[in-house]
Design a protein around this motif. Structure first.
Motif, PDB file in Angstrom:
ATOM      1  N   TYR A  55      -8.962   3.241   4.681  1.00  0.00           N
ATOM      2  CA  TYR A  55      -7.817   3.729   4.198  1.00  0.00           C
ATOM      3  C   TYR A  55      -8.155   4.169   2.670  1.00  0.00           C
ATOM      4  O   TYR A  55      -9.169   3.713   2.208  1.00  0.00           O
ATOM      5  CB  TYR A  55      -6.940   2.463   3.726  1.00  0.00           C
ATOM      6  CG  TYR A  55      -5.830   2.909   2.646  1.00  0.00           C
ATOM      7  CD1 TYR A  55      -4.621   3.585   3.325  1.00  0.00           C
ATOM      8  CD2 TYR A  55      -5.825   2.394   1.505  1.00  0.00           C
ATOM      9  CE1 TYR A  55      -3.432   3.787   2.379  1.00  0.00           C
ATOM     10  CE2 TYR A  55      -4.887   2.657   0.304  1.00  0.00           C
ATOM     11  CZ  TYR A  55      -3.664   3.341   1.055  1.00  0.00           C
ATOM     12  OH  TYR A  55      -2.685   3.509   0.069  1.00  0.00           O
ATOM     13  N   GLY A 109      -2.045   3.725  -6.638  1.00  0.00           N
ATOM     14  CA  GLY A 109      -1.109   4.839  -6.282  1.00  0.00           C
ATOM     15  C   GLY A 109       0.359   4.473  -6.724  1.00  0.00           C
ATOM     16  O   GLY A 109       1.319   5.216  -6.785  1.00  0.00           O
ATOM     17  N   LEU A 169      -0.411  13.026  -4.648  1.00  0.00           N
ATOM     18  CA  LEU A 169      -0.823  11.897  -4.124  1.00  0.00           C
ATOM     19  C   LEU A 169      -1.001  11.892  -2.716  1.00  0.00           C
ATOM     20  O   LEU A 169       0.250  11.992  -2.041  1.00  0.00           O
ATOM     21  CB  LEU A 169      -0.006  10.730  -4.560  1.00  0.00           C
ATOM     22  CG  LEU A 169      -0.540   9.358  -4.324  1.00  0.00           C
ATOM     23  CD1 LEU A 169      -1.504   8.975  -5.406  1.00  0.00           C
ATOM     24  CD2 LEU A 169       0.563   8.121  -4.331  1.00  0.00           C
ATOM     25  N   LYS A 182       1.671  15.360   4.136  1.00  0.00           N
ATOM     26  CA  LYS A 182       2.403  14.394   3.674  1.00  0.00           C
ATOM     27  C   LYS A 182       2.400  14.069   2.412  1.00  0.00           C
ATOM     28  O   LYS A 182       3.094  12.994   2.043  1.00  0.00           O
ATOM     29  CB  LYS A 182       2.373  13.434   4.828  1.00  0.00           C
ATOM     30  CG  LYS A 182       2.893  13.864   6.143  1.00  0.00           C
ATOM     31  CD  LYS A 182       2.617  12.594   7.154  1.00  0.00           C
ATOM     32  CE  LYS A 182       3.522  13.027   8.420  1.00  0.00           C
ATOM     33  NZ  LYS A 182       2.769  11.929   9.435  1.00  0.00           N
ATOM     34  N   ALA A 183       1.550  14.683   1.599  1.00  0.00           N
ATOM     35  CA  ALA A 183       1.248  13.981   0.013  1.00  0.00           C
ATOM     36  C   ALA A 183       2.593  14.197  -0.766  1.00  0.00           C
ATOM     37  O   ALA A 183       3.714  14.922  -0.458  1.00  0.00           O
ATOM     38  CB  ALA A 183       0.008  15.035  -0.691  1.00  0.00           C
ATOM     39  N   LEU A 184       2.667  13.388  -1.554  1.00  0.00           N
ATOM     40  CA  LEU A 184       3.783  13.257  -2.614  1.00  0.00           C
ATOM     41  C   LEU A 184       3.308  14.369  -3.558  1.00  0.00           C
ATOM     42  O   LEU A 184       2.156  14.267  -4.155  1.00  0.00           O
ATOM     43  CB  LEU A 184       3.790  12.005  -3.326  1.00  0.00           C
ATOM     44  CG  LEU A 184       4.703  11.480  -4.578  1.00  0.00           C
ATOM     45  CD1 LEU A 184       6.198  11.769  -4.265  1.00  0.00           C
ATOM     46  CD2 LEU A 184       4.549  10.359  -5.247  1.00  0.00           C
ATOM     47  N   PHE A 207       0.932  -1.207   0.070  1.00  0.00           N
ATOM     48  CA  PHE A 207      -0.059   0.112  -0.163  1.00  0.00           C
ATOM     49  C   PHE A 207       0.826   1.167  -0.030  1.00  0.00           C
ATOM     50  O   PHE A 207       2.111   1.128   0.305  1.00  0.00           O
ATOM     51  CB  PHE A 207      -0.718   0.205   1.202  1.00  0.00           C
ATOM     52  CG  PHE A 207      -0.310   0.221   2.687  1.00  0.00           C
ATOM     53  CD1 PHE A 207       0.151  -0.904   3.027  1.00  0.00           C
ATOM     54  CD2 PHE A 207      -0.158   1.329   3.200  1.00  0.00           C
ATOM     55  CE1 PHE A 207       0.820  -0.776   4.543  1.00  0.00           C
ATOM     56  CE2 PHE A 207       0.390   1.427   4.626  1.00  0.00           C
ATOM     57  CZ  PHE A 207       0.878   0.280   4.978  1.00  0.00           C
ATOM     58  N   VAL A 208       0.317   2.377  -0.423  1.00  0.00           N
ATOM     59  CA  VAL A 208       1.100   3.727  -0.637  1.00  0.00           C
ATOM     60  C   VAL A 208       0.494   4.563   0.788  1.00  0.00           C
ATOM     61  O   VAL A 208      -0.717   4.467   1.177  1.00  0.00           O
ATOM     62  CB  VAL A 208       0.549   4.269  -1.728  1.00  0.00           C
ATOM     63  CG1 VAL A 208       0.802   5.819  -1.880  1.00  0.00           C
ATOM     64  CG2 VAL A 208       1.055   3.704  -3.036  1.00  0.00           C
ATOM     65  N   SER A 209       1.644   4.854   1.245  1.00  0.00           N
ATOM     66  CA  SER A 209       0.926   5.899   2.426  1.00  0.00           C
ATOM     67  C   SER A 209       2.099   7.199   2.618  1.00  0.00           C
ATOM     68  O   SER A 209       3.506   6.978   2.276  1.00  0.00           O
ATOM     69  CB  SER A 209       1.403   5.006   3.765  1.00  0.00           C
ATOM     70  OG  SER A 209       1.181   5.706   5.011  1.00  0.00           O
ATOM     71  N   ASP A 210       1.719   8.301   2.620  1.00  0.00           N
ATOM     72  CA  ASP A 210       2.862   9.481   2.488  1.00  0.00           C
ATOM     73  C   ASP A 210       3.591   9.549   1.738  1.00  0.00           C
ATOM     74  O   ASP A 210       4.570   9.777   1.802  1.00  0.00           O
ATOM     75  CB  ASP A 210       3.103   9.709   4.096  1.00  0.00           C
ATOM     76  CG  ASP A 210       1.952   9.835   5.374  1.00  0.00           C
ATOM     77  OD1 ASP A 210       0.885  10.041   4.614  1.00  0.00           O
ATOM     78  OD2 ASP A 210       2.226   9.452   6.208  1.00  0.00           O
ATOM     79  N   GLY A 211       3.352   9.128   0.402  1.00  0.00           N
ATOM     80  CA  GLY A 211       4.089   9.169  -0.601  1.00  0.00           C
ATOM     81  C   GLY A 211       5.077   8.071  -0.818  1.00  0.00           C
ATOM     82  O   GLY A 211       6.103   8.117  -1.466  1.00  0.00           O
ATOM     83  N   VAL A 224      -6.389   6.418  -0.759  1.00  0.00           N
ATOM     84  CA  VAL A 224      -5.191   7.175  -1.623  1.00  0.00           C
ATOM     85  C   VAL A 224      -6.023   7.741  -2.476  1.00  0.00           C
ATOM     86  O   VAL A 224      -6.875   7.360  -3.176  1.00  0.00           O
ATOM     87  CB  VAL A 224      -4.269   6.116  -1.951  1.00  0.00           C
ATOM     88  CG1 VAL A 224      -4.756   5.145  -2.858  1.00  0.00           C
ATOM     89  CG2 VAL A 224      -3.019   6.969  -2.459  1.00  0.00           C
ATOM     90  N   SER A 281      -2.400  10.140   0.973  1.00  0.00           N
ATOM     91  CA  SER A 281      -3.097   8.976   1.556  1.00  0.00           C
ATOM     92  C   SER A 281      -3.788   9.297   2.959  1.00  0.00           C
ATOM     93  O   SER A 281      -3.251  10.167   3.587  1.00  0.00           O
ATOM     94  CB  SER A 281      -2.228   7.967   1.627  1.00  0.00           C
ATOM     95  OG  SER A 281      -1.175   8.246   2.443  1.00  0.00           O
TER      96      SER A 281
END
Lengths: 469, 267
Positions: B19, A292, B62, B48-50, A248-252, B21, B64
């Protein structure tokens, strides 16, 4: 007349086969029976199976393993591997170009539409800079032999080529069954493939990652025909085997669920097709991928192996341009031949194919696995006519090639030992350097006269030897 | 024109989000006729996004989040100063080769009927031709809400003779790509009047006109973008520049409402 790899055109035993030929002569029926029984039990025990699509009865079968090895001399192999390396380097340069400046299109060497309108071209990959500039880290190049020094590349598999586990298991089986055969001659090892794969994956980790990148194998799951191989390779490399839901993707960043805290992942050896990789970028209904993951990849925070969009390089509509592609990026003449190919999208070429259907091999442009193809010379009249209707209804869906006289290797069949046609899939790793497995997977068409070696169409495999000097 | 944009996407669920994203393509770029004075995206996980730029030059985020209770708002808001350049878009760095904008996708692929409008013209006549095409599509395809959805293809909308800005744009670029004119799908905002709000962002086409550059064409309104427009993102079709695309676990029975307010900003 096909080239027999054990007995040359003059009927004399060719040098690399001299030991095996005399071994075969002294092999009694009881030895053979014991070997075949052991093989069967061995492969069943290890669960080496493959699924056949469209076959309701047996969803999983054991690939028939043949006990007569296929052998290359060191000299032959050197020449072959130089051609393979040239091709693989050109393909990676080609992919980099397609997703950047497209010099090859600007130079007029390949028509714009062949690339831009290609289903396997992935616009989302434009401008992405993968680590070390490598796109196709793992390739399986299908090669056939028609003469002593005459090799042709049939296909460049640069999406998620499979079969390497059979190569490894075939070698293990041979060493176990006939250790005496390996004594007294030096057969180049293949069993270090998982270690080489691991090295390659480490070498292409994002540059921001330290010494020990976290690597995972991403599988679509147990229902995939090559699931066994995914599990096998993960196990051999000592890395986690994951399904989409495990990542999973979290905070980039990309993470893997573990029984403790989530763990950052740096390299994903994915065995999921592009379309299913990320529902945010590709098919929104895919539940196999990781939402993501493509964004994380584009930001350079994870490496996907192979890169998305590599399929454009092995598409059959691109194949005909391979000699040009190799010259364009390497400045050299191709060392391996391309099979002359008619594109049925072209009316003149279609006319020729239509008139010579009984002599040709016709394939779907986007097909694989030997499904939906016609081998003219071994087909019945009615099969040919049925196929003709399909071809004429959608010509652009097909390419045609002359029927090549594939070389033969002696093979155990019900009637004893007889020559059967073979091809070869060497596995090529590209990362910090190009690594080619000595040998590869030899597939053999078990039916007499058959030229279709695909396991889904009744093909078997052989251990493949490269003798060292 | 100094425009104040507030684009709110409101999500509600029957259960908590375990959850999620989300990818945002909600950030306008500055270029010759557009200056972004201020811009901010407010959303859970945004801190905290990308953030990265894609191959089409868009600024992408992006974000989450985990274990979120209650409704969720994604708000893109800011002030953009625009000037009328007759639709000409200058000063955006080009990353993707122009040929990429010739790619037909399942939603842009032209039908036989659409191709009847694809008359090859001499290079010098490209611009007049595009203006004529703009008028023709505007006339043939009536702007009507609720007759199409985000899966509707250009061919379908053209055959039915109605659609929304997404359909007009897909039709326009399907035809111009068939003429080998690089064309992109553009998202953005449009000020429609004092105090007016709408339930969707806007979309239009940009075509690369030889010897001139990228020019915008808004087939839904039959005009080239003016200083009433704010340009946000560009791609090869609507799906490639969806303002918000997400995936979630939990959060049963999602409902989404969008409110876009574009006003002339107070000095």
């Amino acid at each position: 007349m096909s080239f027999n790899e054990m007995l040359g055109p003059d009927g004399k035993v060719r040098l690399p086969y001299s030991k095996v030929e005399s071994w075969l002569k002294q092999l009694g029926p009881s030895d053979i029976e014991r070997a075949l029984r052991e093989c069967d039990a061995r492969f069943r025990r290890q669960g080496i199976t493959f699924a056949v699509y469209g076959d309701e009865k047996a969803s999983e079968r054991i690939i028939p393993f043949d006990i007569v090895p296929r052998i290359f001399a060191a000299q032959e192999w050197r020449r072959l591997s130089a051609g393979i390396e040239q091709r693989v380097r050109a393909i990676n340069a080609f992919l980099h170009d397609l997703y950047h400046r497209q010099e090859i299109i600007r130079a007029g060497r390949i028509p714009e539409d062949v690339i831009i309108q290609n289903q396997a071209f992935v616009p989302e990959m434009v401008g992405v800079n993968p680590a070390k500039g490598i796109y196709a880290h793992i390739m399986g190049i299908d090669i056939v032999r028609v003469g002593d020094n005459d090799f042709y590349v049939l296909e460049d598999n640069c999406r998620t080529p499979s079969g390497v586990s059979y190569m490894l298991e075939d070698r293990e089986a041979m060493m176990h069954l006939f250790p005496e055969l390996f004594a007294g001659q030096r057969v180049a090892p293949v069993e270090n493939y998982p270690a080489m794969l691991h090295k390659t994956l480490e070498a292409v980790a994002p540059s921001s990652v330290g010494n020990e990148p976290v690597i995972v194998v991403l599988t679509p799951g147990i229902h995939n025909s090559a699931f066994f191989e995914h599990a096998f390779l993960a196990d051999e490399m000592g890395v986690e085997l994951c399904e989409g839901g495990d990542l999973f993707v979290s905070d980039g960043w990309l993470y893997m669920r573990t029984t403790q805290a989530p763990k950052r992942v740096d390299v994903v050896y994915r065995r999921i097709d592009d379309d299913f990789l990320d529902p945010l970028s590709f098919r929104p209904d895919s539940s196999l991928g990781v939402p993501g993951i493509l964004d994380i990849y584009r930001a350079g925070r994870v490496t996907l192996v192979n890169a998305p969009g590599t399929g454009v390089a092995d598409d059959k509509s691109i194949y005909t341009f391979m000699p040009d592609i190799i010259e364009f990026y390497t400045g050299e003449k191709p060392l391996l031949n391309n099979v002359p190919t008619w594109r049925c999208s072209n009316p003149q070429e279609l006319k020729y194919v239509d008139e010579h259907l009984a002599e040709l091999v016709v394939k779907e442009v986007h097909g694989s696995g030997g499904y939906g193809m016609l081998v003219g010379p071994t087909s019945t009249k009615s099969q040919i006519e049925t196929f003709r209707a399909k071809l004429l209804a959608r010509p652009s869906n097909y390419i045609a090639q002359p029927t090549l006289a594939l070389s033969t290797v002696p093979t155990f069949v019900d009637a004893g030992i007889a020559p059967r046609h073979v091809d070869l899939r060497p596995f090529v790793l590209s990362g910090d350097q190009v690594r080619i497995t000595p040998g590869g997977l030899t597939r053999v068409a078990l039916k007499e006269g058959s030229l279709v070696v695909n396991s889904s169409q009744g093909g078997g495999t052989k251990d493949t030897w490269v003798l060292e000097d | 024109m100094r425009l104040h944009v507030r684009h709110t996407t409101h999500f509600e669920y029957n259960t908590a989000l375990v959850y999620a994203v989300q990818r945002f393509m909600l950030t306008p770029l500055g270029f010759a006729s557009q200056r972004v004075e201020s811009w901010k995206i407010t959303a859970p996980g945004m801190d905290k996004a990308l953030a990265y730029s894609d191959g089409f030059g868009n600024k992408v985020h992006l974000a989450s989040l985990a274990n979120h209770q209650g409704p969720m708002d994604v708000v893109a808001e800011g002030i953009v100063e625009s000037s009328d350049a007759g639709g000409l878009v200058k000063g955006i760095a080009e990353i993707a080769p122009r040929a990429v904008y010739l790619r037909q996708t399942p939603v842009t692929a032209p039908s036989e009927a659409m191709l009847k409008l694809a008359t090859p013209v001499a290079t010098k006549d490209t611009l007049p031709f595009l203006h004529q095409l703009l008028k023709q599509i505007h006339k043939n395809v009536e702007y009507r809400l609720g007759t199409t959805d985000n899966q509707t293809t250009a061919a379908q909308a053209f055959a039915n003779g109605n659609g929304v800005c997404q359909d007009h744009t897909h039709i326009f670029i399907g035809i111009t790509r068939a003429l080998r004119l690089p064309s992109r799908y553009v998202t953005g905002y449009l000020v429609t009047g004092v105090g007016a709000s709408s339930t969707a962002a806007h979309a239009w086409a940009e075509v690369f006109v030889p010897d001139l550059g990228w020019v915008g064409f808004d087939a839904a309104n039959g005009i080239c973008p003016t200083d009433n427009y704010v340009r946000v993102a560009a791609g090869i079709d609507a799906a490639s520049v969806t303002p918000i695309r997400g995936s979630r676990r939990g959060g049963v029975a999602e409902t989404m409402t969008v409110e876009v307010v574009v006003e002339i900003a107070q000095q």
